[in-house]
Design an enzyme around this catalytic site. Structure first.
Site, short mmCIF file in Angstrom:
data_model
loop_
_atom_site.label_atom_id
_atom_site.label_comp_id
_atom_site.label_asym_id
_atom_site.label_seq_id
_atom_site.Cartn_x
_atom_site.Cartn_y
_atom_site.Cartn_z
N ARG A 113 43.27 41.76 41.65
CA ARG A 113 43.54 41.70 40.21
C ARG A 113 42.30 42.08 39.41
O ARG A 113 42.41 42.75 38.38
CB ARG A 113 44.06 40.31 39.83
CG ARG A 113 45.37 40.04 40.59
CD ARG A 113 46.37 39.18 39.93
NE ARG A 113 46.72 39.47 38.59
CZ ARG A 113 47.72 40.27 38.21
NH1 ARG A 113 48.42 40.94 39.11
NH2 ARG A 113 48.02 40.42 36.94
N THR A 165 46.46 44.66 32.28
CA THR A 165 47.71 45.43 32.32
C THR A 165 47.67 46.61 31.36
O THR A 165 48.10 47.71 31.71
CB THR A 165 48.90 44.50 31.97
OG1 THR A 165 48.92 43.41 32.89
CG2 THR A 165 50.22 45.25 32.05
N PHE A 174 61.54 45.14 28.62
CA PHE A 174 60.95 46.32 29.26
C PHE A 174 61.53 46.61 30.65
O PHE A 174 61.14 47.59 31.29
CB PHE A 174 59.42 46.18 29.37
CG PHE A 174 58.97 44.98 30.16
CD1 PHE A 174 58.94 45.00 31.55
CD2 PHE A 174 58.56 43.82 29.51
CE1 PHE A 174 58.52 43.90 32.28
CE2 PHE A 174 58.14 42.71 30.23
CZ PHE A 174 58.12 42.76 31.62
N HIS A 197 50.25 48.09 40.65
CA HIS A 197 50.84 46.75 40.59
C HIS A 197 50.09 45.91 41.61
O HIS A 197 49.72 46.40 42.67
CB HIS A 197 52.33 46.79 40.98
CG HIS A 197 52.88 45.44 41.31
ND1 HIS A 197 53.45 44.61 40.37
CD2 HIS A 197 52.93 44.75 42.49
CE1 HIS A 197 53.83 43.49 40.95
NE2 HIS A 197 53.53 43.55 42.24
N ASN A 252 50.64 52.33 34.18
CA ASN A 252 49.33 51.69 34.32
C ASN A 252 48.77 51.71 35.74
O ASN A 252 48.00 50.85 36.14
CB ASN A 252 49.36 50.27 33.74
CG ASN A 252 50.27 49.33 34.50
OD1 ASN A 252 50.93 49.70 35.46
ND2 ASN A 252 50.31 48.09 34.06
N ARG A 278 42.70 50.52 36.31
CA ARG A 278 43.52 50.88 35.14
C ARG A 278 42.70 51.57 34.06
O ARG A 278 43.18 52.50 33.42
CB ARG A 278 44.25 49.66 34.61
CG ARG A 278 45.38 49.24 35.55
CD ARG A 278 46.09 48.01 35.06
NE ARG A 278 47.28 47.73 35.85
CZ ARG A 278 47.72 46.50 36.09
NH1 ARG A 278 47.08 45.45 35.60
NH2 ARG A 278 48.81 46.32 36.81
#
Length: 141
Positions: A87, A93, A59, A117, A114, A104
């Protein structure tokens, strides 16, 4: 608990949706302070360097292409357990697997687009923060 710093990037899809303020509000509501912030449009070389850890992954090219597709908002966040807290705010993700109410789940379109980061560990955070904010332009409050 120790005060940590972590890196957060609001990706091109979320910047284009004009949800930067809503995402910042979530950081602050969770007790994270924005110690440094800037909007930039990454060059291909910058994106490739930042994501070099993924260079051999299938990816990688799509990730780099996406990250240079528009401006991003980069911020150093500071607070107790900042890495884990960020997080948790981001969610999984894949936005389809992200818990309701996470960034997200609320703002991401796909596993690629998404929205955000975030550093995955304290050690990674140090490297990532230094990548975008070299020198002394981070301000603890």
């Amino acid at each position: 608990m120790a005060i940590e710093r972590t890196l957060s990037i609001i990706k091109p899809d979320a910047v284009a949706k004009n949800v930067i303020g809503q995402i910042y509000a979530r950081f602050e509501a969770a007790g994270l302070k924005i110690a440094a912030a800037r909007m930039i449009h990454l060059s291909r070389a910058e994106a490739e360097q930042f994501y070099a850890v993924h260079k051999e992954r299938p990816f990688f090219k799509d990730l780099v292409d996406f990250m240079i597709s528009g401006p991003v908002m980069v911020q150093a966040l500071e607070g107790e357990n900042a890495v884990l807290k960020n997080r948790e705010l981001m969610g999984a993700t894949d936005p389809k697997k992200a818990a309701p109410g996470t960034i997200r789940a609320d703002f991401a379109d796909s596993i690629d687009a998404n929205a955000v980061h975030g550093s995955d560990a304290a050690e990674t955070a140090q490297v990532e923060v230094a990548f975008f904010f070299p020198g002394l332009n981070i301000y603890s409050r």
